[in-house]
Write an enzyme that holds these catalytic residues in place. Structure first.
Site, PDB file in Angstrom:
ATOM      1  N   GLY A  59       0.829  -1.192   0.000  1.00 43.65           N
ATOM      2  CA  GLY A  59       0.000   0.000   0.000  1.00 43.65           C
ATOM      3  C   GLY A  59       0.863   1.241   0.000  1.00 43.65           C
ATOM      4  O   GLY A  59       2.002   1.222   0.478  1.00 43.65           O
ATOM      5  N   GLN A  64       3.079   9.971   1.051  1.00 39.09           N
ATOM      6  CA  GLN A  64       4.338   9.251   1.238  1.00 39.09           C
ATOM      7  C   GLN A  64       5.329   9.502   0.106  1.00 39.09           C
ATOM      8  O   GLN A  64       6.513   9.226   0.250  1.00 39.09           O
ATOM      9  CB  GLN A  64       4.093   7.744   1.357  1.00 39.09           C
ATOM     10  CG  GLN A  64       3.378   7.339   2.626  1.00 39.09           C
ATOM     11  CD  GLN A  64       3.153   5.854   2.649  1.00 39.09           C
ATOM     12  OE1 GLN A  64       2.135   5.370   2.158  1.00 39.09           O
ATOM     13  NE2 GLN A  64       4.107   5.127   3.208  1.00 39.09           N
ATOM     14  N   CYS A 107       5.545   0.002   7.426  1.00 39.73           N
ATOM     15  CA  CYS A 107       5.257   1.151   6.568  1.00 39.73           C
ATOM     16  C   CYS A 107       6.475   1.464   5.713  1.00 39.73           C
ATOM     17  O   CYS A 107       7.603   1.468   6.214  1.00 39.73           O
ATOM     18  CB  CYS A 107       4.897   2.351   7.445  1.00 39.73           C
ATOM     19  SG  CYS A 107       4.471   3.833   6.524  1.00 39.73           S
ATOM     20  N   LEU A 108       6.241   1.745   4.443  1.00 39.82           N
ATOM     21  CA  LEU A 108       7.351   2.106   3.558  1.00 39.82           C
ATOM     22  C   LEU A 108       8.046   3.380   4.013  1.00 39.82           C
ATOM     23  O   LEU A 108       9.201   3.605   3.676  1.00 39.82           O
ATOM     24  CB  LEU A 108       6.849   2.262   2.115  1.00 39.82           C
ATOM     25  CG  LEU A 108       6.321   0.986   1.456  1.00 39.82           C
ATOM     26  CD1 LEU A 108       5.807   1.292   0.047  1.00 39.82           C
ATOM     27  CD2 LEU A 108       7.384  -0.090   1.430  1.00 39.82           C
ATOM     28  N   HIS A 149      -4.770   1.879   7.203  1.00 41.53           N
ATOM     29  CA  HIS A 149      -3.398   2.380   7.324  1.00 41.53           C
ATOM     30  C   HIS A 149      -3.154   3.503   6.315  1.00 41.53           C
ATOM     31  O   HIS A 149      -2.623   4.560   6.656  1.00 41.53           O
ATOM     32  CB  HIS A 149      -2.427   1.214   7.094  1.00 41.53           C
ATOM     33  CG  HIS A 149      -0.987   1.582   7.127  1.00 41.53           C
ATOM     34  ND1 HIS A 149      -0.133   1.159   8.119  1.00 41.53           N
ATOM     35  CD2 HIS A 149      -0.219   2.315   6.281  1.00 41.53           C
ATOM     36  CE1 HIS A 149       1.085   1.628   7.887  1.00 41.53           C
ATOM     37  NE2 HIS A 149       1.052   2.329   6.765  1.00 41.53           N
ATOM     38  N   GLU A 150      -3.562   3.279   5.062  1.00 40.67           N
ATOM     39  CA  GLU A 150      -3.318   4.279   4.014  1.00 40.67           C
ATOM     40  C   GLU A 150      -4.217   5.505   4.185  1.00 40.67           C
ATOM     41  O   GLU A 150      -3.778   6.632   3.943  1.00 40.67           O
ATOM     42  CB  GLU A 150      -3.476   3.664   2.625  1.00 40.67           C
ATOM     43  CG  GLU A 150      -2.536   2.502   2.330  1.00 40.67           C
ATOM     44  CD  GLU A 150      -1.067   2.785   2.593  1.00 40.67           C
ATOM     45  OE1 GLU A 150      -0.632   3.953   2.528  1.00 40.67           O
ATOM     46  OE2 GLU A 150      -0.334   1.823   2.886  1.00 40.67           O
ATOM     47  N   HIS A 153      -2.693   7.886   6.521  1.00 41.41           N
ATOM     48  CA  HIS A 153      -1.676   8.742   5.893  1.00 41.41           C
ATOM     49  C   HIS A 153      -2.301   9.999   5.288  1.00 41.41           C
ATOM     50  O   HIS A 153      -1.684  11.068   5.295  1.00 41.41           O
ATOM     51  CB  HIS A 153      -0.926   7.989   4.788  1.00 41.41           C
ATOM     52  CG  HIS A 153       0.208   7.161   5.271  1.00 41.41           C
ATOM     53  ND1 HIS A 153       1.316   7.688   5.895  1.00 41.41           N
ATOM     54  CD2 HIS A 153       0.424   5.828   5.199  1.00 41.41           C
ATOM     55  CE1 HIS A 153       2.162   6.716   6.187  1.00 41.41           C
ATOM     56  NE2 HIS A 153       1.644   5.577   5.787  1.00 41.41           N
TER      57      HIS A 153
END
Length: 188
Positions: A59, A64, A107-108, A149-150, A153
């Site tokens: 994701g 991000q 998380c990236l 989660h996304e 963000h």
């Protein structure tokens, strides 16, 4: 509804977009709604998918990669060439289950850090797809977790803000070169 953006699921040596990491202010700014879904938005989504696959993610939210727009991409089956990714524009959680699940998240934007987070087990989300068509999805399991989660963000929230074990959080962040001062704990 599945995305129909033609993107090969492979790692690129030079992904099209640059990831931003915990501590970068862009990750804490609420993203702006997309007023019109057009080719430029589809191009952003395509580049986001390429960047996500290149980073071995499932994701990615536009903030991000430094883009202040309510766009997210998800593919919980990145190794399955038949599974289509999900593109969500202006997503809104309409309903969620009372049942909560605790699962590990990463998380990236915080590479190497994986910690348990409590979230609703099921969510109902309305959004526009990559063609601007209104959609509604009921999701459970990993997909529900990835969507939540996304969407976090898009509001400037990161998963580490939701971690309940603060001692373990501080240890893990320090272990991976991050500082706990970048965390904004959310009351449980």
């Amino acid at each position: 509804m599945a995305a129909s953006l033609a993107v090969e699921k492979k790692k690129l040596k030079n992904p099209p977009l640059q990831l931003h990491y915990l501590g970068d202010r862009v990750l804490r700014q609420p993203a702006k709604r997309v007023s019109k879904v057009d080719d430029s938005i589809r191009d952003i989504a395509r580049k986001m998918l390429q960047t996500m696959y290149s980073a071995d993610g499932i994701g990615l939210a536009a903030p991000q990669v430094g883009i202040n727009k309510q766009i997210l991409v998800i593919d919980i089956h990145p190794d399955d060439p038949e599974a289509e990714p999900l593109v969500m524009i202006n997503p809104v959680i309409k309903d969620f289950s009372e049942e909560l699940e605790v699962c590990q998240e990463g998380c990236l934007s915080i590479p190497g850090v994986y910690l348990e987070v409590r979230r609703p087990a099921m969510v109902e989300v309305s959004y526009k797809d990559e063609w601007g068509r209104p959609q509604v999805i009921m999701a459970g399991g990993l997909l529900a977790r990835a969507i939540q989660h996304e969407i976090d963000h898009l509001t400037g929230v990161m998963f580490v803000d939701r971690v309940e074990n603060q001692a373990l959080l501080r240890h893990e962040l320090k272990e991976h070169g991050f500082t706990a001062s970048a965390v904004r704990p959310i009351a449980a």
